[in-house]
Design a protein around this motif. Structure first.
Motif: not given
Length: 530
Positions: A252, A239, A124, A250, A245
Motif C-alpha cells: 500500500e 487502486w 497500491y 499488495l 489489497g
C-alpha cells in the motif's frame, strides 16, 4: 400377476404423492435473484447462504457477482418496457444510482438505496523488493494518472521519499497503471474526487472513467487474480478496496488525508469514520443519493478514500409476490449485529448501531411487499422454543453442515490471513530496522573511509616533513662544512699572510741599509752612479 399389479399400483401412488409433495415444496420455496457488485469480496454470497440454510420454509437467494455497472443495467430493465421489468430483484453497489437512472425509475414507484457499510479504497504500488513505506503526494498521483510522471525514479517521487532505503529501489522502471475493468469504477471516482480536492493541478474532477485514451496506455484486466499477478510482476500501480489489497498481499501507498496526516488504510482510525456517519446523513433512503459523497471524513486520523456500499431495491416490490418479504428480511439481516462482525473481518467499516436500526426501520416503512408473509429471526444465543421451529423463521440454531463447515474454514482462513498480515508487518518493521542499520553502517564505512583518507594525508604530510627535515639537515651540514672550509681557508690565508709579512720584514731588515740611498737617488737627485 396380482402381486405385480399391486406393487405397480403402490409404486405409482408413491411416485404421485412424492411428485405432489415436491411440487408443493417447490411452490413454497421463496426465491430472490440479485446481481451487481459486492461488499468485501463474497460477503453477499455468505449472507445469502446463511439465510438459505436457516430458513423455514426453504428460501433460496442467489446472487450473481458481475460488477456494479452491469448490475445497474440489469436492475433498470429495458427502456422498451418503461423499466417496469427488472432483470434482477436487487443489487449490491459501491455507488448510488446515477441521477438519470434514479429519475427514470420514479414512474415505476421509485427505489430504495440502503447504506450497508463503508469501503476503504487504497492505492497500491509494485516497486520490486520495497517493503519500507512509499509516500505519494496528491499531485504526484495526479501526474501519474495524467501521464506526466511515467518512471519510478521521477524527481517528484524521489523528493517525497528521502529515505535511502526507498531511494535505492526507485530505479528507472516504467510506472504501469493496472485497472480492474467493470469492477472499480467507483474506486476511480473515489480516487479522482480525492485528487480534485487535494491537488490544484487535477482539473478533470471526480470521474468514474478516465477515458479510452487512458485505457489504451493502461493494463486493463477483468479478473481480480489477473490484477494481483500484474502487480506482483513489478512496476505497477493500482487502486482497489483495502480488503482486496490485503487479500492479494499488495503493497500500500501512504497517502495524505484532509488534515495533512500521512497514513495508510490499516493505520487510519475507522471509528472516526463510522462516528462521522450520523443519522442525518442516512435519512430518506428513497431519495436521490447521486450527489451525496462520503469521503475525506472530517476527523484527524480518518482515511480519505471511502465509499458507501448500498443494497438497492425497487420501492414497490409487490411484483415479487410472496418472495417480496424475503427482500425485506435480506435488508434486516444485512443490517444486523451478526453481519456487522463479518464486515470487520473484511476490512470494511461498519455503521453505528443506531444508524443501522434507523435504516432497518426505514426499509420496513417504505418497502412495499406482499403483507401476507412476515419473516422473523431467532438469534443463536437466544433460542425461542416452539415458535423458532415455526413457518417463516430464520433460525440461527438451524444450519447445514456445508454452511457450518464453510464458515469454520472462513474463520480459519481469516485467522491465518491476520497472522500473515501481522507477520508481514513484523517483517516490514524488521526490514526498516535493517535498512536503518545498513544506512548507519554505510555512514560508519564512509566515516572510516574519510578517516583513512585523513590518515593517508597526514602520513603523506609527515613523510614530506620528514623528507624536508632531511633535506634541511643535509643543507645545514653542507653549509656547516662550507663554513668550516671557509674558516680553514681564512686561517690558511692568515697564516700565509703572516708568513709573507714575516719574510718581508726579514728582507726589509736585510736591505734596509740600501733603502735610503735608493730612495734618495730616485726621488731627489736622480740615479746614483755606482
Amino acid at each position: 400377476m396380482e402381486a405385480s399389479l399391486e406393487w405397480s399400483t403402490g409404486r405409482i401412488v408413491f411416485l404421485v404423492l412424492a411428485a405432489l409433495y415436491t411440487c408443493a415444496t417447490c411452490q413454497d420455496t421463496q426465491q430472490l435473484w440479485g446481481s451487481g457488485g459486492d461488499v468485501g469480496y463474497g460477503l453477499t454470497w455468505q449472507v445469502t447462504n446463511m439465510m438459505s440454510s436457516r430458513s423455514r420454509p426453504q428460501a433460496y437467494i442467489a446472487y450473481r457477482w458481475i460488477g456494479t455497472s452491469i448490475g445497474i443495467q440489469e436492475f433498470m430493465g429495458a427502456a422498451s418496457d418503461n423499466y417496469t421489468r427488472p432483470y434482477n430483484h436487487f443489487m449490491i453497489s459501491d455507488q448510488p444510482l446515477p441521477a438519470d437512472k434514479y429519475a427514470a425509475l420514479q414512474p415505476t414507484g421509485g427505489v430504495l438505496q440502503v447504506p450497508l457499510a463503508v469501503t476503504k479504497v487504497a492505492l497500491y504500488h509494485g516497486v520490486v523488493n520495497l517493503t519500507a513505506p512509499l509516500y505519494l503526494d496528491p499531485c504526484t498521483i495526479a501526474g501519474i494518472l495524467n501521464g506526466t510522471i511515467t518512471m519510478w525514479d521521477d524527481p517528484a517521487i524521489r523528493a517525497a521519499n528521502p529515505s535511502p532505503a526507498v531511494q535505492a529501489l526507485l530505479g528507472p522502471v516504467k510506472i504501469q497503471q493496472v485497472f480492474l475493468d467493470n469492477w472499480d469504477n467507483a474506486f476511480t471516482y473515489s480516487l479522482t474526487a480525492y485528487l480534485a480536492e487535494k491537488c490544484p493541478y487535477w482539473t478533470r474532477g471526480a470521474v468514474y472513467d478516465l477515458g479510452p485514451e487512458w485505457r489504451a496506455n493502461a493494463v486493463v484486466v477483468t479478473e481480480f487474480n489477473q490484477l494481483v499477478t500484474a502487480m506482483h510482476a513489478g512496476g505497477g500501480i493500482t487502486w482497489i478496496d483495502a480488503h482486496g489489497g490485503a487479500w492479494g498481499a499488495l503493497k500500500e501507498v501512504t497517502l495524505l488525508n484532509r488534515y495533512d496526516v500521512k497514513l495508510t488504510s490499516s493505520s487510519a482510525n475507522d471509528t472516526q469514520v463510522s462516528t462521522a456517519l450520523q443519522l442525518d446523513n442516512v435519512t430518506n433512503i428513497d431519495g436521490d443519493w447521486s450527489r451525496r459523497t462520503f469521503m475525506n471524513t472530517p476527523a484527524p486520523n480518518s482515511w480519505p478514500l471511502t465509499l458507501l456500499n448500498y443494497l438497492i431495491m425497487r420501492k414497490d416490490s409487490t411484483f415479487l409476490g410472496k418472495s417480496g418479504p424475503l427482500l425485506s428480511a435480506l435488508a434486516t439481516f444485512y443490517l444486523s449485529d451478526e453481519v456487522d462482525t463479518l464486515l470487520n473481518q473484511r476490512k470494511l467499516i461498519p455503521l453505528q448501531q443506531a444508524v443501522r436500526r434507523n435504516l432497518s426501520d426505514q426499509v420496513k416503512a417504505l418497502l412495499k411487499v406482499d403483507s401476507s408473509v412476515t419473516w422473523r429471526f431467532e438469534n443463536s444465543s437466544h433460542p425461542i422454543a416452539v415458535e423458532g421451529q415455526g413457518e417463516y423463521w430464520f433460525s440461527g440454531r438451524r444450519n447445514t453442515w456445508l454452511t457450518a463447515e464453510s464458515n469454520r474454514l472462513d474463520n480459519r482462513v481469516e485467522v491465518q490471513q491476520n497472522s500473515l498480515n501481522n507477520l508481514t508487518a513484523i517483517i516490514a518493521a524488521q526490514a526498516a530496522q535493517i535498512s536503518s542499520l545498513q544506512s548507519l553502517l554505510n555512514q560508519v564505512f564512509q566515516n572510516e573511509s574519510n578517516a583513512a583518507d585523513v590518515r593517508a594525508k597526514l602520513l603523506a604530510i609527515t613523510q614530506e616533513n620528514r623528507d624536508n627535515s632531511q633535506r634541511i639537515e643535509k643543507a645545514t651540514q653542507m653549509a656547516t662544512a662550507g663554513v668550516v672550509i671557509a674558516v680553514l681557508l681564512a686561517v690558511v690565508a692568515i697564516i700565509l699572510a703572516a708568513v709573507y709579512v714575516a719574510k718581508t720584514k726579514k728582507l726589509d731588515a736585510k736591505y734596509s741599509k740600501y733603502l735610503p740611498l735608493g730612495v734618495k737617488a730616485r726621488f731627489a737627485e736622480g740615479p746614483e752612479e755606482l
